[in-house]
Design a protein around this motif. Structure first.
Motif, PDB file in Angstrom:
ATOM      1  N   ARG A  20     -37.614  13.321  45.335  1.00  0.00           N
ATOM      2  CA  ARG A  20     -37.259  11.938  45.700  1.00  0.00           C
ATOM      3  C   ARG A  20     -38.503  11.075  45.824  1.00  0.00           C
ATOM      4  NH1 ARG A  20     -36.721   8.436  49.856  1.00  0.00           N
ATOM      5  NH2 ARG A  20     -37.756   9.773  51.361  1.00  0.00           N
ATOM      6  N   LEU A  21     -39.538  11.599  46.481  1.00  0.00           N
ATOM      7  CA  LEU A  21     -40.780  10.835  46.658  1.00  0.00           C
ATOM      8  C   LEU A  21     -41.492  10.616  45.325  1.00  0.00           C
ATOM      9  CD1 LEU A  21     -41.965  12.512  49.965  1.00  0.00           C
ATOM     10  CD2 LEU A  21     -41.269  10.108  49.684  1.00  0.00           C
ATOM     11  N   THR A  22     -41.420  11.572  44.441  1.00  0.00           N
ATOM     12  CA  THR A  22     -42.023  11.416  43.117  1.00  0.00           C
ATOM     13  C   THR A  22     -41.323  10.302  42.355  1.00  0.00           C
ATOM     14  OG1 THR A  22     -42.624  13.750  43.074  1.00  0.00           O
ATOM     15  CG2 THR A  22     -42.572  12.604  40.952  1.00  0.00           C
ATOM     16  N   ARG A  23     -40.007  10.274  42.407  1.00  0.00           N
ATOM     17  CA  ARG A  23     -39.247   9.211  41.723  1.00  0.00           C
ATOM     18  C   ARG A  23     -39.550   7.845  42.345  1.00  0.00           C
ATOM     19  NH1 ARG A  23     -35.379  11.226  38.241  1.00  0.00           N
ATOM     20  NH2 ARG A  23     -34.830  13.433  38.512  1.00  0.00           N
ATOM     21  N   LEU A  24     -39.652   7.800  43.684  1.00  0.00           N
ATOM     22  CA  LEU A  24     -39.982   6.530  44.344  1.00  0.00           C
ATOM     23  C   LEU A  24     -41.377   6.052  43.945  1.00  0.00           C
ATOM     24  CD1 LEU A  24     -38.531   7.152  47.931  1.00  0.00           C
ATOM     25  CD2 LEU A  24     -37.697   5.510  46.222  1.00  0.00           C
ATOM     26  N   ALA A  25     -42.322   6.966  43.829  1.00  0.00           N
ATOM     27  CA  ALA A  25     -43.686   6.588  43.421  1.00  0.00           C
ATOM     28  C   ALA A  25     -43.675   5.991  42.028  1.00  0.00           C
ATOM     29  CB  ALA A  25     -44.613   7.805  43.475  1.00  0.00           C
ATOM     30  N   ARG A  26     -42.853   6.526  41.153  1.00  0.00           N
ATOM     31  CA  ARG A  26     -42.758   5.994  39.779  1.00  0.00           C
ATOM     32  C   ARG A  26     -42.171   4.589  39.753  1.00  0.00           C
ATOM     33  NH1 ARG A  26     -40.593  10.331  35.538  1.00  0.00           N
ATOM     34  NH2 ARG A  26     -42.576  11.365  35.239  1.00  0.00           N
ATOM     35  N   GLU A  27     -41.239   4.337  40.671  1.00  0.00           N
ATOM     36  CA  GLU A  27     -40.543   3.055  40.686  1.00  0.00           C
ATOM     37  C   GLU A  27     -41.254   2.014  41.547  1.00  0.00           C
ATOM     38  OE1 GLU A  27     -36.709   4.244  42.111  1.00  0.00           O
ATOM     39  OE2 GLU A  27     -36.306   5.463  40.334  1.00  0.00           O
ATOM     40  N   ALA A  28     -42.315   2.402  42.217  1.00  0.00           N
ATOM     41  CA  ALA A  28     -43.020   1.493  43.136  1.00  0.00           C
ATOM     42  C   ALA A  28     -43.550   0.273  42.392  1.00  0.00           C
ATOM     43  CB  ALA A  28     -44.167   2.235  43.818  1.00  0.00           C
ATOM     44  N   VAL A  29     -43.557  -0.842  43.116  1.00  0.00           N
ATOM     45  CA  VAL A  29     -44.016  -2.102  42.533  1.00  0.00           C
ATOM     46  C   VAL A  29     -45.538  -2.119  42.393  1.00  0.00           C
ATOM     47  CG1 VAL A  29     -44.074  -4.598  42.845  1.00  0.00           C
ATOM     48  CG2 VAL A  29     -42.013  -3.317  43.440  1.00  0.00           C
TER      49      VAL A  29
END
Length: 187
Positions: A20-29
């Motif tokens: 989940r954190l890896t996916r959030l890092a990819r989507e970060a602004v």
């Protein structure tokens, strides 16, 4: 902490959170936000003496013991049991139920190959099923020609730790997997 979690080297909840954190890092602004997610992931994994990297060629999150590293590089001679690593595709479905259905199907195909053809085809079929499930979240019979080539040329020699007998039989094994899977009714 449940009894099952106490015996796991890397609890499933930690693996799920790392993904989940890896996916959030990819989507970060911004880069600062992305780095915050990556740091959070690193801290959670460090509690279990694991680390993470993303294998870019097949877009897979790989979680493995820190002890495998020396100066930030995985040292093959430090790996005694590859099953300690955990891989999660970042390109496949996010729904774990979809992956579980794929794994159940692929495992049934592996069992059929094992029952009808024995070793080394069973071991090769399991390696191919792991590759398709973990890297593409796909049923074995849905493999493209490029994915089969990637398995045979890259994944199998590096990740399956094949015996000479397995190496000699791998092409036939993949054919047997495909033929066995074709007999399964669609789900």
């Amino acid at each position: 902490m449940g009894k099952e979690e106490e015996t796991e080297e890397l609890p499933e909840r930690v693996v799920d959170e790392a993904e989940r954190l890896t996916r959030l890092a990819r989507e970060a602004v911004g880069e600062a936000e992305a780095e915050a997610y990556r740091e959070d992931r690193s801290e959670r994994l460090a509690e279990h003496e694991f680390t993470a990297r993303v294998r870019e060629p097949d877009d897979t999150l790989v979680l493995h013991p820190e002890e495998w590293l020396e100066d930030g590089v995985v040292r093959i001679e430090r790996i005694e049991d590859t099953s300690r690593a955990v891989e999660r595709t970042l390109s496949g479905p996010e729904d774990p139920d979809d992956w579980a259905a794929v794994e159940a199907h692929n495992a049934a195909v592996v069992e059929r190959v094992a029952a009808e053809h024995g070793e080394p085809h069973r071991a090769n079929a399991r390696a191919f099923a792991d590759f398709m499930g973990n890297h593409y979240a796909k049923r074995v019979e849905d493999a493209t020609a490029d994915e089969v080539a990637e398995f045979l040329e890259e994944y199998f020699p590096r990740n399956a730790w094949p015996s000479e007998e397995q190496r000699d039989a791998v092409t036939a094994s993949v054919r047997l997997v495909t033929e066995s899977a074709d007999d399964f009714p669609p789900s």
